[in-house]
Enzyme design. Structure first.
Site, PDB file in Angstrom:
ATOM      1  CG  HIS A 119     -28.817 -35.300  -1.199  1.00  0.00           C
ATOM      2  ND1 HIS A 119     -28.427 -34.699  -0.055  1.00  0.00           N
ATOM      3  CD2 HIS A 119     -27.728 -35.934  -1.673  1.00  0.00           C
ATOM      4  CE1 HIS A 119     -27.148 -34.951   0.161  1.00  0.00           C
ATOM      5  NE2 HIS A 119     -26.707 -35.708  -0.799  1.00  0.00           N
ATOM      6  CE  LYS A 120     -27.264 -39.670   1.606  1.00  0.00           C
ATOM      7  NZ  LYS A 120     -26.685 -38.428   2.004  1.00  0.00           N
TER       8      LYS A 120
END
Ligand SMILES: Cc1ncc(COP(=O)(O)O)c(C=O)c1O
Length: 364
Positions: free
Chosen positions: A182-183
């Site tokens: 999710h970065k």
């Protein structure tokens, strides 16, 4: 409307193509030339001389601490509001994390409070740039210097954000990043340590490769680990970096859209955010009743996520102490759908559901 995730990785044709080309090239998958290329690109982006990539953001903080010689008997200052990995890395290194409350305006370490916890055992301070925001970094640097502490930046959530025009992750002795799914940039899992210090990066490189004197040589000068990266991940990361501006720009647009569509909802507040510096990784709002709003969103097929509980309330760190700001924001914070693949219309629909929850009419 199909389920809207709070966050999901966005992988395009370029990444797929890069993986296929790499596999066709007969590479050995593990870290080699493409990893070196990825490291150079990360170092350049953060404007530091060196970068070393490892298996995760957690490991990047752990190795930065180990390379600095932080270990048993030492203390490291960490904010009480952060993803638990920050504190875990300190504990993994054998040191003790000492929690300090945060500033309400940035949700980051309150440097003025950090003064009171410094002891002769304190060796480092970790500033975590929550959601791309950071405290006054000049002040953080001066604080670290005044007490002889190493300033480490946990910039896991802050790739692409700046403070006074300088990349977050470039202020500390070491800056640490994460490439989890999710970065801002993902390689599946992964992390990076950036620094200008050649000795530090050499120590990190040895520690991540079994303590080897040099790559490929079975002489071990220190107890090391296997925290190596893979070229397979590096080609994905390199493909994502090529689209970084676009990815960062969309994050900012999402934040702007939510602000616009929720401006007249009195229950919803946004943190003051300078989008010329901050890339909001997740769209964060403060509301009186995040659990109820979350349930309402869930019922409409919309994912959201509560803010982290304060570190001092989590089992491995539980202490009977008060950190009023961390407690308050944890009680009130909610992360809204923030994937860069979401289109404007979907954001409008999500906001419509939030508006309905607070019974604020949506203009037609
Ligand atoms: C602030 C912060 N620090 C550290 C980490 C740990 O990174 P990783 O999941 O790559 O180990 C995260 C991950 O979400 C994070 O948000």
């Amino acid at each position: 409307m199909s389920y809207i995730y709070q966050i999901r990785p966005v992988i395009g044709e370029e990444e797929k193509q890069a993986v296929v080309e790499y596999l066709d090239s007969g590479g050995w998958l593990t870290e080699y030339e493409r990893t070196r290329e990825f490291e150079r690109a990360i170092a350049q982006l953060i404007r530091k001389r060196y970068a070393s990539v490892v298996t995760s953001g957690t490991v990047s903080i752990f190795l930065a601490l180990k390379a600095l010689g932080v270990g048993p008997g030492d203390e490291v200052i960490v904010p009480d509001f952060t993803m638990i990995a920050t504190a875990n890395a300190v504990l993994l290194a054998g040191a003790r994390p000492v929690m300090v409350d945060i500033e309400p305006q940035t949700l980051c370490l309150d440097i003025s409070l950090a003064e009171s916890v410094v002891t002769s055992r304190t060796k480092a301070v970790i500033v975590v740039s929550i959601n791309g925001r950071c405290p006054d970094m000049d002040r953080a640097g001066a604080f670290a210097q005044a007490h002889g502490l190493a300033l480490i930046e946990d910039a896991a959530q802050a790739m692409g954000s700046t403070w006074r025009g300088k990349p977050i992750g470039s202020f500390g002795y070491a800056g640490c990043f994460s490439f989890s799914p999710h970065k801002i940039v993902t390689t599946g899992q992964g992390g990076a340590i950036v620094t200008d210090d050649e000795d530090l990066i050499e120590r990190v490189r040895r520690l991540k490769d079994f303590g080897r004197e040099a790559p490929g040589i079975d002489r071990h000068v220190a107890l090391g680990f296997n925290f190596k990266f893979t070229d397979l991940q590096a080609v994905v990361g390199l493909a994502q970096l090529k689209k970084l501006e676009e990815r960062l720009g969309r994050k900012k647009e999402l934040f702007r859209l939510y602000q616009e569509y929720l401006r007249d909802v009195p229950e919803v507040s946004f943190l003051s955010t300078d989008l010329s510096e901050t890339v909001p990784w997740f769209v964060d709002i403060l509301v009186p009743d995040p659990e109820a709003l979350k349930a309402h969103l869930d019922a409409h097929g919309i994912g959201s996520r509560r803010f982290y509980p304060p570190v001092h309330t989590q089992e491995p760190y539980r202490i009977d102490a008060s950190y009023p700001v961390a407690e308050e924001v944890s009680r009130r914070g909610l992360w809204l759908p923030s994937s860069i693949s979401l289109d404007d219309e979907t954001i409008r629909q999500v906001c419509g559901v939030i508006r309905a929850f607070y019974k604020v009419k949506t203009p037609v």
